[in-house]
Design a protein around this motif. Structure first.
Motif, PDB file in Angstrom:
ATOM      1  N   UNK A  60      54.785 -20.028  58.916  1.00  0.00           N
ATOM      2  CA  UNK A  60      54.174 -19.037  59.838  1.00  0.00           C
ATOM      3  C   UNK A  60      53.075 -19.717  60.703  1.00  0.00           C
ATOM      4  N   UNK A  61      52.982 -19.056  61.938  1.00  0.00           N
ATOM      5  CA  UNK A  61      51.808 -19.649  62.801  1.00  0.00           C
ATOM      6  C   UNK A  61      51.210 -18.264  63.330  1.00  0.00           C
ATOM      7  N   UNK A  62      49.877 -18.548  63.687  1.00  0.00           N
ATOM      8  CA  UNK A  62      48.846 -17.514  64.152  1.00  0.00           C
ATOM      9  C   UNK A  62      47.871 -18.265  64.796  1.00  0.00           C
ATOM     10  N   UNK A  63      47.256 -17.319  65.787  1.00  0.00           N
ATOM     11  CA  UNK A  63      46.312 -18.050  66.609  1.00  0.00           C
ATOM     12  C   UNK A  63      45.347 -18.918  65.968  1.00  0.00           C
ATOM     13  N   UNK A  64      44.768 -17.999  64.995  1.00  0.00           N
ATOM     14  CA  UNK A  64      43.569 -18.913  64.502  1.00  0.00           C
ATOM     15  C   UNK A  64      43.870 -20.192  63.734  1.00  0.00           C
ATOM     16  N   UNK A  65      45.047 -20.328  63.359  1.00  0.00           N
ATOM     17  CA  UNK A  65      45.658 -21.614  62.782  1.00  0.00           C
ATOM     18  C   UNK A  65      45.150 -22.721  63.617  1.00  0.00           C
ATOM     19  N   UNK A  66      44.947 -22.619  65.098  1.00  0.00           N
ATOM     20  CA  UNK A  66      44.736 -23.778  65.792  1.00  0.00           C
ATOM     21  C   UNK A  66      43.210 -24.221  65.906  1.00  0.00           C
TER      22      UNK A  66
END
Length: 335
Positions: free
Chosen positions: A103-109
């Motif tokens: 999964x990928x989401x903005x806050x992961x960065x």
């Protein structure tokens, strides 16, 4: 006939309200849940339930039509839930079994790279650090500045240390593995051998070390913050030290099961865990002692990942058992 109709409608509502369900309708969304996420958690059930309740309250206020449900056990033969919240070792095992999805989401960065899976299978949220619990009277005798980190435990010949048996639980074995990863295996075992002479006995239960330090039967306890946090009041005769060099931590992470069809909704919960002040408030209300990766909010800097020592090399059972056996042979039962 009317009774049969009511029973049929009730059965239909139950089917549609299950985990991972989504109701398609041409009508405008009502402020009731039309989609249901299911969360499996290995954390304390009351703490998890209150997290779920807080998240659901936020969804009701924003009229998002999303509800989160909690289960505390994965039963063989039953469908897997949508999300998992557990210690890093559990997520590592689920990933190896092919039960998680990327999964990928903005806050992961914003997350430090060390505190998330490099392939996007899980993300760290909060952690439970190993700490030194120092007896107040002992600290007044030697001076608080003399007990600030791991190296200080080696340098006082009169020191009495209380700690758990490191072969007893996942938490103590994680401590052993994280110490080996941070120091190097040989150096970590040598270190534990050096302080072994100060350990009167290795306790079976976490509270034993805390009690011994509080009543003065030990000067310092090596323990977890979660074990001692609820006792830390003004009159408690001991205080916590976070070792200056860094410390082993149990990292609690969230991930999405491969079978889930609600990726977008799962991301909403994951982002809420990382960014919401409500999640931190629930943890504080329960005196968990857990420390969040973004302690001052998502707009501020995260915790210094260099200070968090993770068990990354001894997550497999065979490797952990080998390390534990070496500790037993070279340290605990050494002559």
């Amino acid at each position: 006939m009317l009774r049969l109709l009511f029973l049929a409608l009730a059965a239909l509502a139950t089917l549609l309200g299950g985990c991972g369900s989504e109701i398609n309708s041409q009508e405008p969304k009502a402020p009731v849940a039309s989609r249901t996420l299911c969360l499996y958690s290995e954390l304390d059930s009351k703490f998890t339930q209150d997290l779920v309740q807080s998240f659901n309250q936020m969804n009701k206020e924003k009229k998002l039509g999303l509800e989160l449900r909690f289960i505390g056990e994965l039963k063989e033969g039953e469908p897997l839930p949508d999300l998992v919240l557990a210690e890093q070792r559990t997520l590592y095992g689920l990933k190896k079994q092919g039960k998680l999805k990327q999964t990928q989401f903005d806050l992961a960065t914003r997350l430090p790279s060390k505190l998330q899976d490099k392939e996007g299978y899980w993300y760290g949220v909060f952690y439970d650090p190993a700490v030194l619990l120092v007896n107040q009277y002992f600290a007044r005798t030697i001076g608080q500045s003399a007990m600030k980190g791991w190296t200080d435990l080696e340098n006082n010949e009169q020191l009495r240390i209380a700690m758990e048996n490191l072969s007893d639980s996942n938490s103590t074995q994680n401590f052993l593995g994280a110490l080996a990863d941070a120091m190097g295996e040989t150096t970590s075992l040598n270190y534990l051998w050096n302080i072994n002479r100060f350990v009167g006995q290795y306790a079976k239960f976490p509270f034993t070390s805390i009690r011994m330090t509080a009543v003065g039967d030990a000067d310092v306890a090596i323990t977890r913050q979660s074990y001692v946090f609820k006792y830390l009041e003004n009159k408690f005769p001991a205080y916590v030290v976070h070792p200056r060099e860094g410390t082993p931590v149990n990292l609690f992470c969230v991930g999405v099961f491969a079978a889930s069809s609600l990726d977008k909704e799962a991301m909403q919960f994951m982002e809420w865990l990382l960014a919401s002040e409500r999640a931190q408030a629930v943890a504080q209300a329960h005196n968990t002692g857990y420390m969040f990766i973004f302690p001052r909010g998502i707009d501020k800097a995260p915790v210094d990942e260099k200070k968090l020592w993770l068990n990354t090399s001894y997550l497999e059972t065979s490797k952990q058992e080998a390390l534990t056996n070496r500790w037993l042979e070279r340290v605990r039962f050494s002559k």
